[in-house]
Write a protein that holds these residues in place. Sequence first.
Motif, PDB file in Angstrom:
ATOM      1  N   ASN A 278      30.203  36.159  42.883  1.00  0.00           N
ATOM      2  CA  ASN A 278      30.011  36.076  41.433  1.00  0.00           C
ATOM      3  C   ASN A 278      30.471  37.355  40.740  1.00  0.00           C
ATOM      4  O   ASN A 278      31.052  37.302  39.644  1.00  0.00           O
ATOM      5  CB  ASN A 278      28.541  35.819  41.126  1.00  0.00           C
ATOM      6  N   ALA A 279      30.213  38.510  41.383  1.00  0.00           N
ATOM      7  CA  ALA A 279      30.655  39.772  40.792  1.00  0.00           C
ATOM      8  C   ALA A 279      32.174  39.854  40.750  1.00  0.00           C
ATOM      9  O   ALA A 279      32.756  40.341  39.767  1.00  0.00           O
ATOM     10  CB  ALA A 279      30.081  40.946  41.584  1.00  0.00           C
ATOM     11  N   THR A 280      32.829  39.372  41.798  1.00  0.00           N
ATOM     12  CA  THR A 280      34.299  39.383  41.822  1.00  0.00           C
ATOM     13  C   THR A 280      34.865  38.482  40.730  1.00  0.00           C
ATOM     14  O   THR A 280      35.816  38.853  40.024  1.00  0.00           O
ATOM     15  CB  THR A 280      34.814  38.928  43.197  1.00  0.00           C
ATOM     16  N   GLU A 281      34.281  37.296  40.568  1.00  0.00           N
ATOM     17  CA  GLU A 281      34.751  36.391  39.523  1.00  0.00           C
ATOM     18  C   GLU A 281      34.514  36.978  38.139  1.00  0.00           C
ATOM     19  O   GLU A 281      35.373  36.866  37.251  1.00  0.00           O
ATOM     20  CB  GLU A 281      34.049  35.047  39.665  1.00  0.00           C
ATOM     21  N   SER A 282      33.361  37.620  37.957  1.00  0.00           N
ATOM     22  CA  SER A 282      33.086  38.253  36.659  1.00  0.00           C
ATOM     23  C   SER A 282      34.053  39.398  36.396  1.00  0.00           C
ATOM     24  O   SER A 282      34.503  39.600  35.254  1.00  0.00           O
ATOM     25  CB  SER A 282      31.644  38.765  36.631  1.00  0.00           C
ATOM     26  N   ALA A 283      34.390  40.148  37.445  1.00  0.00           N
ATOM     27  CA  ALA A 283      35.350  41.238  37.282  1.00  0.00           C
ATOM     28  C   ALA A 283      36.719  40.708  36.900  1.00  0.00           C
ATOM     29  O   ALA A 283      37.413  41.297  36.054  1.00  0.00           O
ATOM     30  CB  ALA A 283      35.427  42.054  38.573  1.00  0.00           C
ATOM     31  N   GLN A 284      37.136  39.600  37.508  1.00  0.00           N
ATOM     32  CA  GLN A 284      38.429  39.017  37.163  1.00  0.00           C
ATOM     33  C   GLN A 284      38.448  38.557  35.711  1.00  0.00           C
ATOM     34  O   GLN A 284      39.446  38.747  34.992  1.00  0.00           O
ATOM     35  CB  GLN A 284      38.739  37.841  38.099  1.00  0.00           C
ATOM     36  N   GLU A 285      37.345  37.958  35.273  1.00  0.00           N
ATOM     37  CA  GLU A 285      37.271  37.538  33.869  1.00  0.00           C
ATOM     38  C   GLU A 285      37.298  38.745  32.938  1.00  0.00           C
ATOM     39  O   GLU A 285      37.949  38.712  31.885  1.00  0.00           O
ATOM     40  CB  GLU A 285      35.997  36.724  33.644  1.00  0.00           C
ATOM     41  N   LEU A 286      36.608  39.816  33.325  1.00  0.00           N
ATOM     42  CA  LEU A 286      36.614  41.020  32.504  1.00  0.00           C
ATOM     43  C   LEU A 286      37.996  41.658  32.458  1.00  0.00           C
ATOM     44  O   LEU A 286      38.434  42.151  31.407  1.00  0.00           O
ATOM     45  CB  LEU A 286      35.591  42.018  33.049  1.00  0.00           C
ATOM     46  N   ILE A 287      38.707  41.624  33.582  1.00  0.00           N
ATOM     47  CA  ILE A 287      40.072  42.167  33.603  1.00  0.00           C
ATOM     48  C   ILE A 287      40.972  41.392  32.653  1.00  0.00           C
ATOM     49  O   ILE A 287      41.771  41.978  31.904  1.00  0.00           O
ATOM     50  CB  ILE A 287      40.627  42.136  35.046  1.00  0.00           C
ATOM     51  N   GLN A 288      40.856  40.065  32.668  1.00  0.00           N
ATOM     52  CA  GLN A 288      41.665  39.260  31.753  1.00  0.00           C
ATOM     53  C   GLN A 288      41.341  39.569  30.300  1.00  0.00           C
ATOM     54  O   GLN A 288      42.244  39.670  29.452  1.00  0.00           O
ATOM     55  CB  GLN A 288      41.447  37.779  32.049  1.00  0.00           C
ATOM     56  N   SER A 289      40.043  39.733  30.021  1.00  0.00           N
ATOM     57  CA  SER A 289      39.644  40.050  28.648  1.00  0.00           C
ATOM     58  C   SER A 289      40.161  41.423  28.222  1.00  0.00           C
ATOM     59  O   SER A 289      40.682  41.590  27.104  1.00  0.00           O
ATOM     60  CB  SER A 289      38.122  39.997  28.537  1.00  0.00           C
ATOM     61  N   LEU A 290      40.017  42.408  29.130  1.00  0.00           N
ATOM     62  CA  LEU A 290      40.511  43.752  28.811  1.00  0.00           C
ATOM     63  C   LEU A 290      42.027  43.772  28.675  1.00  0.00           C
ATOM     64  O   LEU A 290      42.579  44.476  27.818  1.00  0.00           O
ATOM     65  CB  LEU A 290      40.063  44.736  29.890  1.00  0.00           C
ATOM     66  N   GLN A 291      42.708  43.008  29.522  1.00  0.00           N
ATOM     67  CA  GLN A 291      44.176  42.945  29.444  1.00  0.00           C
ATOM     68  C   GLN A 291      44.615  42.352  28.108  1.00  0.00           C
ATOM     69  O   GLN A 291      45.599  42.820  27.509  1.00  0.00           O
ATOM     70  CB  GLN A 291      44.713  42.116  30.608  1.00  0.00           C
ATOM     71  N   LEU A 292      43.889  41.336  27.646  1.00  0.00           N
ATOM     72  CA  LEU A 292      44.213  40.739  26.355  1.00  0.00           C
ATOM     73  C   LEU A 292      43.992  41.734  25.221  1.00  0.00           C
ATOM     74  O   LEU A 292      44.835  41.860  24.316  1.00  0.00           O
ATOM     75  CB  LEU A 292      43.362  39.482  26.145  1.00  0.00           C
ATOM     76  N   GLU A 293      42.876  42.469  25.284  1.00  0.00           N
ATOM     77  CA  GLU A 293      42.615  43.477  24.261  1.00  0.00           C
ATOM     78  C   GLU A 293      43.673  44.589  24.311  1.00  0.00           C
ATOM     79  O   GLU A 293      44.113  45.095  23.270  1.00  0.00           O
ATOM     80  CB  GLU A 293      41.220  44.077  24.464  1.00  0.00           C
ATOM     81  N   TYR A 294      44.060  44.964  25.543  1.00  0.00           N
ATOM     82  CA  TYR A 294      45.085  46.002  25.690  1.00  0.00           C
ATOM     83  C   TYR A 294      46.413  45.547  25.094  1.00  0.00           C
ATOM     84  O   TYR A 294      47.100  46.310  24.394  1.00  0.00           O
ATOM     85  CB  TYR A 294      45.252  46.346  27.172  1.00  0.00           C
ATOM     86  N   ASN A 295      46.780  44.296  25.359  1.00  0.00           N
ATOM     87  CA  ASN A 295      48.030  43.770  24.803  1.00  0.00           C
ATOM     88  C   ASN A 295      47.982  43.726  23.274  1.00  0.00           C
ATOM     89  O   ASN A 295      48.973  44.054  22.592  1.00  0.00           O
ATOM     90  CB  ASN A 295      48.312  42.385  25.365  1.00  0.00           C
TER      91      ASN A 295
END
Length: 300
Positions: free
Chosen positions: A257-274
């Motif tokens: 669950n932590a890995t899946e949450s981290a992947q979702e957070l990475i996608q969210s941060l990547q979108l904000e970064y873009n």
Amino acid sequence: MASTREMRLRIRSVKNLSQVTKALETVSASRVRKAIQANNSSKPYAEKAWKVLVHLARQPGHDALHPLLADRPVVRRALVILVTSDRGLAGSYNANIFRHTLHEFSQKPYPVDFVAVGRKGRDLLLRRRKNVIAEFSDLPSPPLYREVAPIASLAIEDFEKQKYDEVYICYTQFINMMRYEPVTRRLLPLKIFYKDEAPDIHTLDATHRTHSVFSFEPDEGEVLSNIVPHFTGIQIFQAILSAQASEHAARMIAMRNATESAQELIQSLQLEYNKLRQTLITNEMLDIAGGANALAQEKE
């Protein structure tokens, strides 16, 4: 608003964290298979020993055959063996068994002492100012019987000295990879009942009815003096194996669950970064266009 450098650092740190949780998930998946195999391997022997013990304990006057079978009319003090983990990162595993133990024994009219198996349980008990008389930690996974035998020796010795009138063990019963439940089992004095009498079908205390006939050499008393303490140790041994399997399964699921949450957070941060990078590029283009217009106006 965070800068692009700060956003890149955050994304990199979350990616590193996801790699750690993925590695812990893989390790826990390997360990839970070993724990399940060890638990299943010990069950046939425990079942045969339990059938012999049931046959002896069902005889008339079994209370006089061995002191570990004799119920005491008044309970003045009890001992509870609490099985938890040495490490965290297992979700609500430790919190559930600790909450279950407090619920079971917080309202008892007699004092209760504790033996902590695992550092997490020891810390929680001391934080609640409970009387911890012994601690066993850093057990291997899975443990050998000789590494668990001192726990049984401590409980049996104190019970025979009448320091305690009842001995319980609280642990997490492993049912399957997605289900494990906190349970409490009375170890001493031994209470024997059949499957159709058992409130919990998963407990080792319950056995099937049998018409087997046993012959004993030299006599029932001497057999009991050897098998009862040994089987008490086997119950503790199997409880620890079941608890370890539950711990590794809980940690595996928590890390997944932590890995899946981290992947979702990475996608969210990547979108904000873009979005932030696009905003900066747009602002720079507007500045360039504004400067070009200003130069053109000066030339005119």
